[in-house]
Design a protein around this motif. Structure first.
Motif, PDB file in Angstrom:
ATOM      1  N   THR A  56     -31.349 -29.163  64.383  1.00  0.00           N
ATOM      2  CA  THR A  56     -30.464 -29.083  65.632  1.00  0.00           C
ATOM      3  C   THR A  56     -30.611 -30.357  66.431  1.00  0.00           C
ATOM      4  N   ALA A  57     -29.436 -30.839  66.839  1.00  0.00           N
ATOM      5  CA  ALA A  57     -29.513 -32.038  67.629  1.00  0.00           C
ATOM      6  C   ALA A  57     -29.370 -31.750  69.274  1.00  0.00           C
ATOM      7  N   TYR A  58     -30.188 -32.415  70.018  1.00  0.00           N
ATOM      8  CA  TYR A  58     -30.191 -32.156  71.578  1.00  0.00           C
ATOM      9  C   TYR A  58     -29.377 -33.381  72.275  1.00  0.00           C
ATOM     10  N   ILE A  59     -28.617 -33.080  73.071  1.00  0.00           N
ATOM     11  CA  ILE A  59     -28.069 -34.388  73.751  1.00  0.00           C
ATOM     12  C   ILE A  59     -28.122 -34.154  75.295  1.00  0.00           C
ATOM     13  N   LEU A  60     -28.807 -34.951  76.008  1.00  0.00           N
ATOM     14  CA  LEU A  60     -28.961 -34.940  77.506  1.00  0.00           C
ATOM     15  C   LEU A  60     -27.878 -35.657  77.982  1.00  0.00           C
ATOM     16  N   LYS A  61     -27.077 -35.135  79.025  1.00  0.00           N
ATOM     17  CA  LYS A  61     -25.979 -35.948  79.456  1.00  0.00           C
ATOM     18  C   LYS A  61     -25.889 -35.653  81.090  1.00  0.00           C
ATOM     19  N   ALA A  62     -25.204 -36.541  81.553  1.00  0.00           N
ATOM     20  CA  ALA A  62     -24.892 -36.528  83.192  1.00  0.00           C
ATOM     21  C   ALA A  62     -23.557 -36.753  83.492  1.00  0.00           C
ATOM     22  N   GLN A  63     -22.936 -36.019  84.436  1.00  0.00           N
ATOM     23  CA  GLN A  63     -21.659 -35.717  84.805  1.00  0.00           C
ATOM     24  C   GLN A  63     -21.577 -36.536  86.235  1.00  0.00           C
ATOM     25  N   SER A  64     -21.291 -37.737  86.339  1.00  0.00           N
ATOM     26  CA  SER A  64     -21.589 -38.362  87.521  1.00  0.00           C
ATOM     27  C   SER A  64     -20.229 -38.356  88.242  1.00  0.00           C
ATOM     28  N   GLN A  65     -19.159 -37.816  87.784  1.00  0.00           N
ATOM     29  CA  GLN A  65     -17.939 -37.885  88.675  1.00  0.00           C
ATOM     30  C   GLN A  65     -18.102 -36.708  89.553  1.00  0.00           C
ATOM     31  N   GLN A  66     -19.240 -35.836  89.248  1.00  0.00           N
ATOM     32  CA  GLN A  66     -19.094 -34.501  90.368  1.00  0.00           C
ATOM     33  C   GLN A  66     -20.224 -35.155  91.452  1.00  0.00           C
ATOM     34  N   ILE A  67     -20.353 -34.708  92.538  1.00  0.00           N
ATOM     35  CA  ILE A  67     -21.098 -35.030  93.617  1.00  0.00           C
ATOM     36  C   ILE A  67     -21.804 -33.765  94.075  1.00  0.00           C
ATOM     37  N   PRO A  68     -23.111 -33.871  94.059  1.00  0.00           N
ATOM     38  CA  PRO A  68     -23.865 -34.729  93.175  1.00  0.00           C
ATOM     39  C   PRO A  68     -23.807 -34.561  91.731  1.00  0.00           C
ATOM     40  N   THR A  69     -24.369 -35.621  91.021  1.00  0.00           N
ATOM     41  CA  THR A  69     -24.359 -35.706  89.776  1.00  0.00           C
ATOM     42  C   THR A  69     -25.008 -34.551  88.996  1.00  0.00           C
ATOM     43  N   LEU A  73     -28.076 -30.066  79.184  1.00  0.00           N
ATOM     44  CA  LEU A  73     -28.570 -30.254  77.679  1.00  0.00           C
ATOM     45  C   LEU A  73     -27.501 -29.789  76.553  1.00  0.00           C
ATOM     46  N   VAL A  74     -26.883 -30.429  75.670  1.00  0.00           N
ATOM     47  CA  VAL A  74     -25.989 -29.780  74.755  1.00  0.00           C
ATOM     48  C   VAL A  74     -26.748 -29.745  73.550  1.00  0.00           C
ATOM     49  N   VAL A  75     -26.419 -28.559  72.995  1.00  0.00           N
ATOM     50  CA  VAL A  75     -26.928 -28.050  71.653  1.00  0.00           C
ATOM     51  C   VAL A  75     -26.109 -28.396  70.533  1.00  0.00           C
ATOM     52  N   VAL A  81     -20.898 -27.918  68.838  1.00  0.00           N
ATOM     53  CA  VAL A  81     -21.677 -27.622  69.948  1.00  0.00           C
ATOM     54  C   VAL A  81     -21.749 -26.180  70.269  1.00  0.00           C
ATOM     55  N   THR A  82     -22.901 -25.523  70.125  1.00  0.00           N
ATOM     56  CA  THR A  82     -23.449 -24.178  70.020  1.00  0.00           C
ATOM     57  C   THR A  82     -23.646 -23.973  71.635  1.00  0.00           C
ATOM     58  N   ALA A  83     -24.203 -24.681  72.404  1.00  0.00           N
ATOM     59  CA  ALA A  83     -24.641 -24.253  73.733  1.00  0.00           C
ATOM     60  C   ALA A  83     -24.798 -25.578  74.571  1.00  0.00           C
ATOM     61  N   THR A  84     -24.685 -25.144  75.932  1.00  0.00           N
ATOM     62  CA  THR A  84     -24.839 -26.205  76.972  1.00  0.00           C
ATOM     63  C   THR A  84     -25.751 -25.458  78.066  1.00  0.00           C
ATOM     64  N   ILE A  85     -27.011 -26.079  78.321  1.00  0.00           N
ATOM     65  CA  ILE A  85     -27.934 -25.651  79.101  1.00  0.00           C
ATOM     66  C   ILE A  85     -27.841 -26.427  80.599  1.00  0.00           C
ATOM     67  N   PRO A  86     -27.713 -25.946  81.630  1.00  0.00           N
ATOM     68  CA  PRO A  86     -27.881 -26.575  82.788  1.00  0.00           C
ATOM     69  C   PRO A  86     -29.182 -26.905  83.006  1.00  0.00           C
ATOM     70  N   ILE A  87     -29.269 -28.274  83.571  1.00  0.00           N
ATOM     71  CA  ILE A  87     -30.703 -28.782  83.982  1.00  0.00           C
ATOM     72  C   ILE A  87     -30.714 -29.183  85.526  1.00  0.00           C
ATOM     73  N   ASN A  88     -31.835 -28.397  86.051  1.00  0.00           N
ATOM     74  CA  ASN A  88     -31.887 -28.639  87.757  1.00  0.00           C
ATOM     75  C   ASN A  88     -32.738 -29.738  87.805  1.00  0.00           C
ATOM     76  N   GLY A  89     -32.148 -30.777  88.620  1.00  0.00           N
ATOM     77  CA  GLY A  89     -33.022 -31.913  88.948  1.00  0.00           C
ATOM     78  C   GLY A  89     -32.202 -33.118  88.305  1.00  0.00           C
ATOM     79  N   THR A  90     -32.781 -34.451  88.298  1.00  0.00           N
ATOM     80  CA  THR A  90     -32.202 -35.562  87.716  1.00  0.00           C
ATOM     81  C   THR A  90     -33.001 -35.705  86.474  1.00  0.00           C
TER      82      THR A  90
END
Length: 538
Positions: A56-69, A73-75, A81-90
């Motif tokens: 399983t691969a885990y991809i940490l991503k940021a969406q800077s086009q949104q304010i705030p960024t 975590l994409v699985v 792509v089997t899941a996208t997990i929201p991350i609280n914080g930077t």
């Protein structure tokens, strides 16, 4: 899929990179790691990691086009792509426990998120801003660097169990872990050396206790990797590959071509393949990604300078490359540097034989130790005083034939991959000074077919092929070979991956001269007797 035990898998550390990413990647059609998929993740990729037992691969991503960024975590399993997990914080970086499949994400809010499955199960507070994280997959201990606190936090069961304070003036960054000996290797910024140049060091933490090892001044350490197969730590240091093993440091200068501008990205311990980037140099900006294995190098494409990551998935035999908001998935199959097996390129070894009237015959092997029907592939070959098959001599992927005529000219007959020939090419003169020729394959380890030739004084010469149907400068590789009545190059006879030579002496004893893969020899081995009844030996 590569088969390996869980313990060995746990010991293989995930090494992330700091270099890749670009606005443009151009992959050649014939690269050894063909692109099998391109996965859109919908945001800037910050980090990547792979669970080396599940794939399983885990991809940490940021969406800077949104304010705030926003961060997530994409699985990915396989290429889906089997899941996208929201991350609280930077979000900062990822670590994966390949033993119990736990994922750790560090954030700039002095938090480490613990993820199981597709949800955040715990949030661990640390004293200082966390950065890199690596996990001992045997003890399930996560090591988290705290650069502004000059310390490493150890997390077990979703809580900080201890904090390792580093010596004064050492600030931790990258971490890799040997899960067999429970040793964490921490790259630290250690200050300014006697030359006035800032330098790095490697700090050991064994079972949670920092050691007093002193490695001296090591400028510009980058990209740590632990090789669990060879039990060694690897890193790049000012253009050299450096190995730390059994308490000793060994440097391999000029391992990387154009090493003054190379950066090691990752290492696949099971296939013993390095991936590194080399500056294109001159007025051209950007880097070329290169795979290196067994002294062979293959380009994987060119790209511009940017931010990114690269990881190896040993379960699915894939290499994952970050490219802006995409993950490029490449098949990690290394091409055989030899010609396609067999004169007819069907994957099975064949034999060429010349009869007394000069007809040339191909005896195709069927891959089970028997033969397919013989085929005549030429006439008039009795004008040749010597024949040898070196493998792919001109670099087109098909096996070729070298033949010396009675005037001493050497001719290449390029194979067409169908058991026939392309137009002959003259590749040398004066070869009648040689009493024997044989083509062992790649004798010096550069990936190209070579020829060994014995002169009338008994001196053995290597004529390295340049991979294009020509030659590099000849090299003397032995003397006294006129004691041998017959020479032949069978390829890799002892199974160590290097080309060997078989030689029969005047008493009929057959000797194997193992090549060392660098154009030299290992000790000779007697492999038979009574061979004086055979002529020739092919």
């Amino acid at each position: 899929m590569r088969r390996k035990s869980l313990l060995r898998a746990c010991a293989l550390s995930v090494l992330t990179a700091f270099l890749l990413g670009s606005s443009n990647i151009a992959f050649a059609a014939d690269v050894p790691y063909p692109v099998s998929a391109t996965i859109e993740v919908g945001g800037e990729i910050l980090d990547m990691a792979v669970d080396e037992t599940s794939g399983t691969a885990y991809i940490l991503k940021a969406q800077s086009q949104q304010i705030p960024t926003t961060y997530s975590l994409v699985v990915i399993n396989g290429t889906t792509v089997t899941a996208t997990i929201p991350i609280n914080g930077t979000a900062r970086l990822i670590g994966v426990d390949s033993g119990d499949h736990t994922v750790y994400v560090t954030t700039s809010e002095h938090k480490v998120l613990v993820i199981k499955g597709t949800s955040v199960t715990n949030t661990v507070s640390v004293d200082w801003g966390p950065g890199n994280v690596a996990v001992d997959s045997s003890t399930h201990t996560a090591y988290v660097s705290q650069i502004d606190g000059a310390s490493v936090a150890l997390i077990n069961d979703a809580s900080v169990t201890s904090t390792v304070r580093l010596p004064f003036g050492q600030f931790p960054s990258e971490i890799v872990v040997d899960s067999m000996t429970h040793t964490a290797f921490v790259r630290v910024e250690a200050g300014t050396g006697s030359s006035g140049v800032a330098y790095n060091a490697i700090q050991h933490i064994v079972n949670g206790i920092p050691t007093k090892d002193s490695w001296g001044e090591l400028p510009t350490i980058s990209s740590l990797a632990f090789d669990a197969v060879e039990n060694r730590l690897l890193f790049w240091n000012m253009g050299d590959l450096v190995e730390y093993k059994d308490g000793k440091i060994t440097q391999f200068p000029d391992f990387f071509p154009n090493s003054d501008r190379a950066r090691m990205l990752t290492y696949d311990a099971e296939t013993r393949t390095f991936f590194f980037a080399k500056s294109l140099g001159g007025s051209v900006s950007g880097y070329e990604l290169i795979a290196a294995r067994d002294g062979r190098f293959q380009s994987l494409g060119s790209f511009n300078i940017g931010h990114g990551r690269m990881v190896v998935d040993p379960v699915h035999d894939k290499v994952l490359l970050e490219h802006l908001d995409k993950v490029i998935v490449m098949d990690s199959s290394w091409p055989d540097p030899k010609a396609r097996q067999g004169q007819d390129a069907d994957g099975f070894a064949d034999i060429l034989a010349r009869d007394r009237v000069g007809n040339l015959w191909m005896y195709p092997g069927n891959g089970t130790g028997d033969w397919l029907p013989q085929r005549q592939v030429g006439t008039g070959w009795n004008v040749m005083s010597e024949l040898t098959v070196p493998g792919d001599f001109n670099g087109d992927g098909f096996s070729d034939l070298l033949a010396r005529d009675t005037s001493g000219y050497l001719w290449m007959y390029p194979g067409n991959g169908k058991g026939g020939w392309l137009p002959q090419v003259r590749v040398g003169a004066g070869w009648n000074a040689m009493s024997d020729l044989t083509g062992p394959g790649d004798f010096n380890g550069d990936g190209f077919a070579d020829v060994l030739a014995r002169d009338t004084a008994g001196i053995l010469w290597m004529y390295p092929g340049n991979g294009k149907g020509g030659w590099l400068p000849q090299v003397r590789v032995g003397s006294g070979w006129n004691a041998m009545s017959e020479l032949t190059g069978p390829g890799d006879f002892n199974g160590d991956g290097f080309a060997d030579v078989l030689a029969r002496d005047t008493a009929g004893i057959l000797w194997m001269y193992p090549g060392n893969g660098k154009g030299g020899w290992l000790p000779q081995v007697r492999v038979g007797s009574g061979w004086n009844g055979m002529s020739p030996i092919l």
